[in-house]
Design a protein around this motif. Sequence first.
Motif, short mmCIF file in Angstrom:
data_model
loop_
_atom_site.label_atom_id
_atom_site.label_comp_id
_atom_site.label_asym_id
_atom_site.label_seq_id
_atom_site.Cartn_x
_atom_site.Cartn_y
_atom_site.Cartn_z
N CYS A 194 10.16 14.63 23.02
CA CYS A 194 9.75 14.75 24.42
C CYS A 194 9.04 13.49 24.91
O CYS A 194 8.47 12.72 24.13
CB CYS A 194 8.82 15.95 24.58
SG CYS A 194 9.66 17.55 24.48
N ILE A 195 9.07 13.34 26.22
CA ILE A 195 8.27 12.34 26.90
C ILE A 195 7.14 13.08 27.61
O ILE A 195 7.39 13.96 28.43
CB ILE A 195 9.09 11.54 27.93
CG1 ILE A 195 10.29 10.89 27.24
CG2 ILE A 195 8.23 10.50 28.61
CD1 ILE A 195 9.94 9.92 26.14
N GLY A 196 5.91 12.74 27.23
CA GLY A 196 4.77 13.46 27.77
C GLY A 196 3.63 12.54 28.12
O GLY A 196 3.80 11.33 28.33
N GLN A 197 2.45 13.10 28.13
CA GLN A 197 1.26 12.40 28.61
C GLN A 197 0.96 11.13 27.81
O GLN A 197 0.58 10.10 28.38
CB GLN A 197 0.06 13.36 28.52
CG GLN A 197 -1.28 12.75 28.89
CD GLN A 197 -2.38 13.78 28.84
OE1 GLN A 197 -2.38 14.74 29.61
NE2 GLN A 197 -3.33 13.63 27.93
N LYS A 198 1.16 11.16 26.51
CA LYS A 198 0.73 10.04 25.67
C LYS A 198 1.79 8.95 25.48
O LYS A 198 1.45 7.87 25.01
CB LYS A 198 0.28 10.57 24.30
CG LYS A 198 -0.99 11.39 24.37
CD LYS A 198 -1.50 11.72 22.98
CE LYS A 198 -2.80 12.49 23.04
NZ LYS A 198 -3.32 12.80 21.67
N ASN A 199 3.05 9.24 25.79
CA ASN A 199 4.07 8.20 25.63
C ASN A 199 4.86 7.92 26.91
O ASN A 199 5.87 7.24 26.87
CB ASN A 199 5.04 8.55 24.50
CG ASN A 199 5.87 9.81 24.79
OD1 ASN A 199 5.59 10.54 25.74
ND2 ASN A 199 6.86 10.06 23.97
N LEU A 200 4.38 8.45 28.03
CA LEU A 200 5.08 8.23 29.30
C LEU A 200 5.03 6.76 29.71
O LEU A 200 6.04 6.20 30.16
CB LEU A 200 4.47 9.11 30.40
CG LEU A 200 5.17 9.08 31.76
CD1 LEU A 200 6.60 9.61 31.63
CD2 LEU A 200 4.40 9.92 32.78
N CYS A 201 3.88 6.14 29.53
CA CYS A 201 3.74 4.72 29.87
C CYS A 201 4.66 3.87 28.99
O CYS A 201 5.31 2.94 29.47
CB CYS A 201 2.29 4.29 29.73
SG CYS A 201 1.99 2.55 30.14
#
Length: 227
Positions: A194-201
């Motif tokens: 998933c792409i979430g809060q910690k790896n979105l950037c």
Amino acid sequence: MILYSLGGINPGEKKTGPLMPVDEENEVSDHTLAYSPFDVSDANDTGPLGHTVGSFVRETKSYWLGRIWVVKLAGRELFIGPHWYCSILMLVFILGVGIFHCSTVASATSDPLQLLGGLTVTSLSLISFLRCAFSDPGVLLKSPEDQMPNESTTANQRACSVCQVIQPRGCQHCHFCQVCILGHDHHCPWMGKCIGQKNLCAFYTFLTVAFSSLGYIMISALSMPTS
């Protein structure tokens, strides 16, 4: 639909699961785990080998969070998702485009700057991809204070029945990764998880670098003098 079909996993498939180290004595063939992965902060609870959960996670070199394999390497934790094979395909594509450019366009022009440019954009794309592919998407871990909602809790609280954890705003359970993801954006098989809060950037950084690199390679190929 395309992203989900590439994974080859039934979104409705239920794999509850817990935390288990990857070793020969406790081999888990189908990655179905026997201890909740979300209780890692509970120092009063004990895991499969008699360790407290906190020390158990710290002492093992690899463990599972749902279907995400966490490997400790050189003091860092690498998060490898269930769609790791799609990440390998993306890695091969990045290297293939870079090698093709360096071996054809750069060599045909005999310009060292073209070769240097090709190596630079390929390296940047590779680094930004690996940074995102191995990063924590924001797996929600259950703290000792968490309690499942009951009749006395407010209606605004949302709980995950699979992970047994209270979900804050923006958090969603992923049926592919079998964990709750903070700030869930989408599940990306090309990143393996998933792409979430910690790896979105890191994800948007990769997209920017990758498309810029591809644009540079295309412009270099079109501007190559014809014989």
